[in-house]
Design a protein around this motif. Sequence first.
Motif, PDB file in Angstrom:
ATOM      1  N   ASP A  56       0.824  -1.204   0.000  1.00 24.18           N
ATOM      2  CA  ASP A  56       0.000   0.000   0.000  1.00 24.18           C
ATOM      3  C   ASP A  56       0.863   1.261   0.000  1.00 24.18           C
ATOM      4  O   ASP A  56       0.527   2.247  -0.665  1.00 24.18           O
ATOM      5  CB  ASP A  56      -0.946  -0.011   1.196  1.00 24.18           C
ATOM      6  N   ALA A  57       1.970   1.214   0.708  1.00 24.65           N
ATOM      7  CA  ALA A  57       2.872   2.372   0.761  1.00 24.65           C
ATOM      8  C   ALA A  57       3.464   2.688  -0.619  1.00 24.65           C
ATOM      9  O   ALA A  57       3.795   3.840  -0.899  1.00 24.65           O
ATOM     10  CB  ALA A  57       3.984   2.123   1.771  1.00 24.65           C
ATOM     11  N   CYS A  58       3.552   1.709  -1.473  1.00 22.97           N
ATOM     12  CA  CYS A  58       4.097   1.913  -2.821  1.00 22.97           C
ATOM     13  C   CYS A  58       3.059   2.471  -3.796  1.00 22.97           C
ATOM     14  O   CYS A  58       3.419   3.033  -4.821  1.00 22.97           O
ATOM     15  CB  CYS A  58       4.630   0.600  -3.382  1.00 22.97           C
ATOM     16  N   HIS A  59       1.796   2.317  -3.474  1.00 19.84           N
ATOM     17  CA  HIS A  59       0.756   2.682  -4.433  1.00 19.84           C
ATOM     18  C   HIS A  59       0.734   4.164  -4.780  1.00 19.84           C
ATOM     19  O   HIS A  59       0.470   4.512  -5.925  1.00 19.84           O
ATOM     20  CB  HIS A  59      -0.612   2.216  -3.942  1.00 19.84           C
ATOM     21  N   GLN A  60       1.021   5.019  -3.832  1.00 24.91           N
ATOM     22  CA  GLN A  60       1.054   6.447  -4.139  1.00 24.91           C
ATOM     23  C   GLN A  60       2.141   6.741  -5.172  1.00 24.91           C
ATOM     24  O   GLN A  60       1.905   7.459  -6.141  1.00 24.91           O
ATOM     25  CB  GLN A  60       1.280   7.281  -2.875  1.00 24.91           C
ATOM     26  N   GLN A  61       3.312   6.156  -4.965  1.00 27.82           N
ATOM     27  CA  GLN A  61       4.406   6.357  -5.925  1.00 27.82           C
ATOM     28  C   GLN A  61       4.044   5.783  -7.294  1.00 27.82           C
ATOM     29  O   GLN A  61       4.331   6.400  -8.327  1.00 27.82           O
ATOM     30  CB  GLN A  61       5.683   5.705  -5.410  1.00 27.82           C
ATOM     31  N   MET A  62       3.441   4.601  -7.297  1.00 25.59           N
ATOM     32  CA  MET A  62       3.072   3.976  -8.564  1.00 25.59           C
ATOM     33  C   MET A  62       2.036   4.815  -9.304  1.00 25.59           C
ATOM     34  O   MET A  62       2.106   4.961 -10.527  1.00 25.59           O
ATOM     35  CB  MET A  62       2.548   2.555  -8.313  1.00 25.59           C
ATOM     36  N   GLN A  73      -4.846   2.712 -11.424  1.00 23.54           N
ATOM     37  CA  GLN A  73      -5.919   3.077 -10.493  1.00 23.54           C
ATOM     38  C   GLN A  73      -6.852   1.899 -10.272  1.00 23.54           C
ATOM     39  O   GLN A  73      -7.276   1.626  -9.150  1.00 23.54           O
ATOM     40  CB  GLN A  73      -6.697   4.292 -11.017  1.00 23.54           C
ATOM     41  N   SER A  74      -7.159   1.170 -11.331  1.00 26.37           N
ATOM     42  CA  SER A  74      -8.024  -0.009 -11.223  1.00 26.37           C
ATOM     43  C   SER A  74      -7.379  -1.084 -10.347  1.00 26.37           C
ATOM     44  O   SER A  74      -8.047  -1.697  -9.505  1.00 26.37           O
ATOM     45  CB  SER A  74      -8.307  -0.567 -12.617  1.00 26.37           C
ATOM     46  N   LEU A  75      -6.083  -1.299 -10.521  1.00 26.38           N
ATOM     47  CA  LEU A  75      -5.373  -2.281  -9.706  1.00 26.38           C
ATOM     48  C   LEU A  75      -5.347  -1.868  -8.239  1.00 26.38           C
ATOM     49  O   LEU A  75      -5.473  -2.706  -7.345  1.00 26.38           O
ATOM     50  CB  LEU A  75      -3.937  -2.464 -10.220  1.00 26.38           C
ATOM     51  N   THR A  76      -5.205  -0.592  -7.984  1.00 24.95           N
ATOM     52  CA  THR A  76      -5.210  -0.086  -6.611  1.00 24.95           C
ATOM     53  C   THR A  76      -6.585  -0.281  -5.976  1.00 24.95           C
ATOM     54  O   THR A  76      -6.687  -0.661  -4.808  1.00 24.95           O
ATOM     55  CB  THR A  76      -4.806   1.398  -6.590  1.00 24.95           C
ATOM     56  N   GLU A  77      -7.632  -0.055  -6.739  1.00 19.18           N
ATOM     57  CA  GLU A  77      -8.986  -0.279  -6.227  1.00 19.18           C
ATOM     58  C   GLU A  77      -9.214  -1.754  -5.913  1.00 19.18           C
ATOM     59  O   GLU A  77      -9.797  -2.096  -4.883  1.00 19.18           O
ATOM     60  CB  GLU A  77     -10.017   0.231  -7.231  1.00 19.18           C
TER      61      GLU A  77
END
Length: 127
Positions: A56-62, A73-77
């Motif tokens: 989750d901490a990497c998602h903002q950077q990604m 964005q879809s993968l994060t959701e």
Amino acid sequence: MPELTETQHLMLREYAELLPTMSEGFEYIEANLTDDTPPQVLNVYQDLLKAFEQLDACHQQMTEIFSDQAFVQSLTEDFNNIIHLLFGWHTTTTNVEKKELLNHQVIPAFEDWRTKINHFLSAHIVQ
């Protein structure tokens, strides 16, 4: 495709390397979640939660790196939906319920998401 820095490559590589370990953790819990569950099952579960926090901490950077790709964005959701399913662990009262939750909801959702994210990452971390 964005030009990635060495640090970004490393982050994505470590992200990808964590995924099979998480699958192994789920397999261990699934195999050992019984009436006489060993204490290691709770330890592995807690390790999985830490791994989810790391991802989750990497998602903002990604999201920033791949801002032009809506698929991220879809993968994060999808990832957030897995977290939501995983919270069911804390509302179940028996190991049978926990095992059913894992087998029928969490693990299938995680493995489906893992396949998608691996496919996405493979295009960006191949050297």
